[in-house]
Design an enzyme around this catalytic site. Structure first.
Site, PDB file in Angstrom:
ATOM      1  N   GLY A   7       0.821  -1.226   0.000  1.00 16.33           N
ATOM      2  CA  GLY A   7       0.000   0.000   0.000  1.00 16.33           C
ATOM      3  C   GLY A   7       0.846   1.263   0.000  1.00 16.33           C
ATOM      4  N   GLY A   8       2.085   1.162  -0.450  1.00 19.72           N
ATOM      5  CA  GLY A   8       3.009   2.299  -0.396  1.00 19.72           C
ATOM      6  C   GLY A   8       2.759   3.374  -1.437  1.00 19.72           C
ATOM      7  N   ILE A  12      -0.816   7.101   3.580  1.00 16.98           N
ATOM      8  CA  ILE A  12       0.128   6.847   4.673  1.00 16.98           C
ATOM      9  C   ILE A  12       1.335   6.065   4.154  1.00 16.98           C
ATOM     10  N   ILE A  59      -1.764  -7.841  -2.760  1.00  9.89           N
ATOM     11  CA  ILE A  59      -1.312  -8.619  -1.600  1.00  9.89           C
ATOM     12  C   ILE A  59      -1.947 -10.013  -1.577  1.00  9.89           C
ATOM     13  N   THR A  84      -9.970   1.568   2.331  1.00  9.84           N
ATOM     14  CA  THR A  84      -9.868   2.401   3.534  1.00  9.84           C
ATOM     15  C   THR A  84     -11.029   3.361   3.796  1.00  9.84           C
ATOM     16  N   THR A  99      -9.716  -7.620   0.508  1.00  8.19           N
ATOM     17  CA  THR A  99      -8.339  -7.144   0.749  1.00  8.19           C
ATOM     18  C   THR A  99      -7.997  -7.134   2.238  1.00  8.19           C
ATOM     19  N   THR A 124      -6.518   0.405  12.736  1.00 10.74           N
ATOM     20  CA  THR A 124      -7.212   1.671  12.986  1.00 10.74           C
ATOM     21  C   THR A 124      -7.946   1.677  14.329  1.00 10.74           C
ATOM     22  N   ASP A 125      -8.117   2.855  14.883  1.00  8.69           N
ATOM     23  CA  ASP A 125      -8.890   2.978  16.129  1.00  8.69           C
ATOM     24  C   ASP A 125     -10.367   2.633  15.919  1.00  8.69           C
ATOM     25  N   GLU A 126     -10.796   2.556  14.642  1.00  7.81           N
ATOM     26  CA  GLU A 126     -12.211   2.272  14.373  1.00  7.81           C
ATOM     27  C   GLU A 126     -12.624   0.870  14.796  1.00  7.81           C
ATOM     28  N   TYR A 148     -16.079  -1.486   6.791  1.00  2.00           N
ATOM     29  CA  TYR A 148     -14.639  -1.171   6.816  1.00  2.00           C
ATOM     30  C   TYR A 148     -14.022  -1.607   8.143  1.00  2.00           C
ATOM     31  N   LYS A 152     -11.301  -4.550   9.003  1.00  2.00           N
ATOM     32  CA  LYS A 152     -10.012  -4.278   9.649  1.00  2.00           C
ATOM     33  C   LYS A 152      -9.886  -5.094  10.938  1.00  2.00           C
ATOM     34  N   LYS A 187     -11.641  11.699   1.653  1.00  2.00           N
ATOM     35  CA  LYS A 187     -11.619  11.768   3.116  1.00  2.00           C
ATOM     36  C   LYS A 187     -11.933  13.197   3.556  1.00  2.00           C
ATOM     37  N   HIS A 274     -23.058   5.889  11.637  1.00  2.00           N
ATOM     38  CA  HIS A 274     -21.922   6.799  11.871  1.00  2.00           C
ATOM     39  C   HIS A 274     -21.420   6.709  13.318  1.00  2.00           C
TER      40      HIS A 274
HETATM   41  P1  NAD Z   1      -5.176   4.802   1.043  1.00  2.00           P
HETATM   42  O1  NAD Z   1      -6.521   4.394   0.546  1.00  2.00           O
HETATM   43  O2  NAD Z   1      -4.675   6.167   0.731  1.00  2.00           O
HETATM   44  O3  NAD Z   1      -4.087   3.765   0.522  1.00  2.00           O
HETATM   45  C1  NAD Z   1      -4.303   2.387   0.439  1.00  2.00           C
HETATM   46  C2  NAD Z   1      -3.326   1.819  -0.585  1.00  2.00           C
HETATM   47  O4  NAD Z   1      -3.473   0.388  -0.606  1.00  2.00           O
HETATM   48  C3  NAD Z   1      -3.563   2.307  -2.024  1.00  2.00           C
HETATM   49  O5  NAD Z   1      -2.354   2.715  -2.599  1.00  2.00           O
HETATM   50  C4  NAD Z   1      -4.131   1.096  -2.726  1.00  2.00           C
HETATM   51  O6  NAD Z   1      -3.821   1.041  -4.111  1.00  2.00           O
HETATM   52  C5  NAD Z   1      -3.476  -0.032  -1.957  1.00  2.00           C
HETATM   53  N1  NAD Z   1      -4.218  -1.297  -2.033  1.00  2.00           N
HETATM   54  C6  NAD Z   1      -5.558  -1.489  -1.813  1.00  2.00           C
HETATM   55  N2  NAD Z   1      -5.866  -2.782  -1.965  1.00  2.00           N
HETATM   56  C7  NAD Z   1      -4.696  -3.422  -2.263  1.00  2.00           C
HETATM   57  C8  NAD Z   1      -4.365  -4.788  -2.509  1.00  2.00           C
HETATM   58  N3  NAD Z   1      -5.304  -5.741  -2.508  1.00  2.00           N
HETATM   59  N4  NAD Z   1      -3.070  -5.112  -2.756  1.00  2.00           N
HETATM   60  C9  NAD Z   1      -2.115  -4.132  -2.777  1.00  2.00           C
HETATM   61  N5  NAD Z   1      -2.384  -2.834  -2.571  1.00  2.00           N
HETATM   62  C10 NAD Z   1      -3.654  -2.488  -2.312  1.00  2.00           C
HETATM   63  O7  NAD Z   1      -5.227   4.541   2.591  1.00  2.00           O
HETATM   64  P2  NAD Z   1      -4.390   5.138   3.824  1.00  2.00           P
HETATM   65  O8  NAD Z   1      -5.207   6.193   4.465  1.00  2.00           O
HETATM   66  O9  NAD Z   1      -3.014   5.443   3.391  1.00  2.00           O
HETATM   67  O10 NAD Z   1      -4.398   3.881   4.805  1.00  2.00           O
HETATM   68  C11 NAD Z   1      -3.289   3.002   4.895  1.00  2.00           C
HETATM   69  C12 NAD Z   1      -3.517   2.044   6.041  1.00  2.00           C
HETATM   70  O11 NAD Z   1      -3.649   2.773   7.258  1.00  2.00           O
HETATM   71  C13 NAD Z   1      -4.804   1.215   5.925  1.00  2.00           C
HETATM   72  O12 NAD Z   1      -4.551  -0.067   6.436  1.00  2.00           O
HETATM   73  C14 NAD Z   1      -5.786   1.938   6.816  1.00  2.00           C
HETATM   74  O13 NAD Z   1      -6.763   1.046   7.326  1.00  2.00           O
HETATM   75  C15 NAD Z   1      -4.860   2.434   7.910  1.00  2.00           C
HETATM   76  N6  NAD Z   1      -5.305   3.621   8.662  1.00  2.00           N
HETATM   77  C16 NAD Z   1      -5.635   4.770   7.994  1.00  2.00           C
HETATM   78  C17 NAD Z   1      -6.007   5.907   8.724  1.00  2.00           C
HETATM   79  C18 NAD Z   1      -6.398   7.201   8.053  1.00  2.00           C
HETATM   80  O14 NAD Z   1      -6.965   8.061   8.734  1.00  2.00           O
HETATM   81  N7  NAD Z   1      -6.095   7.402   6.788  1.00  2.00           N
HETATM   82  C19 NAD Z   1      -6.031   5.844  10.119  1.00  2.00           C
HETATM   83  C20 NAD Z   1      -5.686   4.651  10.766  1.00  2.00           C
HETATM   84  C21 NAD Z   1      -5.318   3.558  10.009  1.00  2.00           C
HETATM   85  O1  TDX Z   2     -18.149  14.262   3.435  1.00  2.00           O
HETATM   86  C1  TDX Z   2     -17.901  13.956   4.617  1.00  2.00           C
HETATM   87  N1  TDX Z   2     -18.601  14.579   5.602  1.00  2.00           N
HETATM   88  C2  TDX Z   2     -18.417  14.303   6.931  1.00  2.00           C
HETATM   89  O2  TDX Z   2     -19.075  14.903   7.792  1.00  2.00           O
HETATM   90  C3  TDX Z   2     -16.908  12.981   4.971  1.00  2.00           C
HETATM   91  C4  TDX Z   2     -16.119  12.264   3.921  1.00  2.00           C
HETATM   92  C5  TDX Z   2     -16.729  12.720   6.320  1.00  2.00           C
HETATM   93  N2  TDX Z   2     -17.470  13.333   7.266  1.00  2.00           N
HETATM   94  C6  TDX Z   2     -17.249  12.994   8.693  1.00  2.00           C
HETATM   95  C7  TDX Z   2     -17.339  11.507   8.975  1.00  2.00           C
HETATM   96  C8  TDX Z   2     -16.380  11.341  10.139  1.00  2.00           C
HETATM   97  O3  TDX Z   2     -17.047  11.625  11.355  1.00  2.00           O
HETATM   98  O4  TDX Z   2     -15.918  13.361   9.015  1.00  2.00           O
HETATM   99  C9  TDX Z   2     -15.303  12.392   9.884  1.00  2.00           C
HETATM  100  C10 TDX Z   2     -14.059  11.838   9.201  1.00  2.00           C
HETATM  101  O5  TDX Z   2     -14.506  11.115   8.059  1.00  2.00           O
HETATM  102  P1  TDX Z   2     -13.487  10.268   7.140  1.00  2.00           P
HETATM  103  O6  TDX Z   2     -12.408  11.152   6.634  1.00  2.00           O
HETATM  104  O7  TDX Z   2     -14.314   9.518   6.147  1.00  2.00           O
HETATM  105  O8  TDX Z   2     -12.802   9.310   8.211  1.00  2.00           O
HETATM  106  P2  TDX Z   2     -13.383   8.194   9.194  1.00  2.00           P
HETATM  107  O9  TDX Z   2     -14.657   7.653   8.740  1.00  2.00           O
HETATM  108  O10 TDX Z   2     -13.314   8.760  10.590  1.00  2.00           O
HETATM  109  O11 TDX Z   2     -12.242   7.082   8.977  1.00  2.00           O
HETATM  110  C11 TDX Z   2     -10.855   7.494   8.864  1.00  2.00           C
HETATM  111  O12 TDX Z   2     -10.140   7.308  10.038  1.00  2.00           O
HETATM  112  C12 TDX Z   2      -9.764   6.022  10.399  1.00  2.00           C
HETATM  113  C13 TDX Z   2     -10.161   6.794   7.703  1.00  2.00           C
HETATM  114  O13 TDX Z   2     -10.921   6.956   6.525  1.00  2.00           O
HETATM  115  C14 TDX Z   2      -9.910   5.367   7.983  1.00  2.00           C
HETATM  116  O14 TDX Z   2      -9.170   4.756   6.932  1.00  2.00           O
HETATM  117  C15 TDX Z   2      -9.138   5.253   9.257  1.00  2.00           C
HETATM  118  O15 TDX Z   2      -9.016   3.918   9.605  1.00  2.00           O
END
Ligand code: NAD
Ligand code: TDX
Length: 346
Positions: A7-8, A12, A59, A84, A99, A124-126, A148, A152, A187, A274
């Site tokens: 996922g690089g 993240i 993967i 994600t 996945t 994730t904290d979710e 989701y 996870k 997001k 939600h």
């Molecule tokens: P992202 O959606 O930006 O990136 C995910 C990446 O994984 C993408 O590049 C995608 O192409 C790749 N991918 C998806 N399915 C795949 C597969 N089957 N094989 C190989 N690659 C694949 O997401 P992110 O926000 O960078 O999240 C990365 C990790 O961190 C995830 O595990 C997510 O659950 C976790 N996480 C994210 C957040 C957040 O707020 N963004 C918070 C906590 C944890």
């Molecule tokens: O259009 C929107 N309006 C809105 O009010 C969107 C996209 C989100 N929201 C709210 C929903 C959540 O309470 O904002 C908050 C953040 O939403 P997201 O960015 O979708 O994040 P969340 O659902 O909290 O999940 C994120 O944090 C944990 C990441 O997407 C996950 O990958 C990570 O694991």
């Protein structure tokens, strides 16, 4: 260390790969399926680097994973590949199970067979579910509520079973809502910033009083590296930013940074199921010497500046696949608004 990061090409993962290669001097193989949120531009600066290889693949492709682990003599695996986005998981739950559960299982099994020394599952904290009061601790029972977070949680449990069953040295990190450059504009923060830059409405779900704990991407990546190198096998580590905010407060702060009116905020129909609040107790990783270093004010400003200065990154995304997604997810909601009030005043 020779590290396989999955996922690089995502948000993240791309920051993590850069940190591991450039700052820490590791050799990194980046395996990414380049799904909609995966973007080669996110790591373009690393192409050609002697300690970096990009591999386009899934993967869940067992023969590919098997050969990469052998060929590059991989010692550590960080699984950051995942589907994600909570909203997309409500529309297409199957791809999340595929996945985040099955793919994780294939990666784990190949890593175990290859006798990889350390395996970190990025979670994730979710997975704790909505936390009305107090803070989630690593030993709490999981109570995920969306496809989701349920997927996870499945990945977490499968990972931890490899320590219990095989004594395969796995760790799990549970990060909070992460923000920064290169985050796909579905997001909350990048969606609201890019919409505001175009004077488009900001669709705030429900009453906008849900609470999230915001973590800067550089702090999240530092924690992931620390856990990979120093974490105890079989252990889970919460990673939070210590910046718990109501969504509406974040939206208003973004508008202030951009010099845009509060009237851009529209209260729209809520996300089904939600989660109201997430909050994690981080004392365990604090004891390992990790603390967040980026203040929310500074991090948010830097993020807003990045999106302002990098339209060439997000404009092609927002005019591509994203357009159909946005229409389906938001058009009706924005048209209808919420009956009591459809904006938050100016
Ligand atoms: P992202 O959606 O930006 O990136 C995910 C990446 O994984 C993408 O590049 C995608 O192409 C790749 N991918 C998806 N399915 C795949 C597969 N089957 N094989 C190989 N690659 C694949 O997401 P992110 O926000 O960078 O999240 C990365 C990790 O961190 C995830 O595990 C997510 O659950 C976790 N996480 C994210 C957040 C957040 O707020 N963004 C918070 C906590 C944890
Ligand atoms: O259009 C929107 N309006 C809105 O009010 C969107 C996209 C989100 N929201 C709210 C929903 C959540 O309470 O904002 C908050 C953040 O939403 P997201 O960015 O979708 O994040 P969340 O659902 O909290 O999940 C994120 O944090 C944990 C990441 O997407 C996950 O990958 C990570 O694991």
């Amino acid at each position: 260390m020779n590290i396989l990061v999955t996922g690089g090409a995502g948000f993240i993962g791309s920051h993590l790969v850069r940190r591991l290669v450039v700052q820490s001097g590791h050799y990194v193989v980046n395996l990414d399926a380049l799904k909609y949120s995966g973007n080669r531009a996110n790591t373009q600066d690393l192409d050609g680097h002697a300690r970096y290889r990009f591999v386009h693949g899934d993967i869940a492709d067992q023969p590919l994973v098997h050969s990469l682990l052998q060929e590059h003599e991989i010692e550590g695996v960080i699984n950051a590949a995942a589907e994600t986005h909570v909203d997309r998981s409500i529309v297409d739950p199957g791809s999340f199970a595929k996945t985040d559960v099955v793919g994780t299982g294939i990666l784990l099994e190949e890593a175990r067979r290859a006798r990889v020394k350390r395996f970190l599952q990025v979670s994730t904290d979710e997975v704790y579910g909505s936390v009305e009061a107090g803070m989630s601790r690593e030993e709490d029972v999981l109570a995920p509520r969306s496809p989701y977070s349920a997927s996870k949680a499945g990945g977490d449990l499968l990972t931890l079973s490899y320590w219990t069953t095989y004594r395969f040295p796995v760790m799990v990190s549970r990060g909070s809502n992460t923000y920064g450059p290169n985050q796909y504009p579905e997001k909350f923060i990048p969606l609201f910033v890019t919409n505001a830059l175009d004077d488009q409405p900001l669709p705030l779900y429900g009453d906008g009083r849900q609470r999230r704990d915001w973590l800067a991407v550089e702090d999240h990546c530092a924690a992931i590296e620390r856990i990979l190198l120093n974490g105890e096998p079989g252990e889970v580590y919460n990673v939070g930013g210590g910046n718990e905010r109501e969504n509406i407060a974040v939206a208003e702060r973004l508008l202030a940074l951009l010099g845009k009116p509060k009237s851009l905020v529209r209260l729209v129909e809520d996300r089904p199921g939600h989660d109201r609040r997430y909050a994690v107790d981080c004392r365990k990783i604090n004891r390992m010497g990790w603390q967040p270093t980026v203040s929310f004010d500074a991090g948010l400003k830097a993020t807003v500046d990045w999106y302002r200065q990098n339209e060439s990154w997000w404009r092609p995304i927002k005019s591509g696949e994203f357009r159909a997604y946005y229409e389906a997810m938001y058009a009706q909601r924005l048209k209808e608004g919420l009956s009591a009030s459809s904006s938050c005043g100016s």
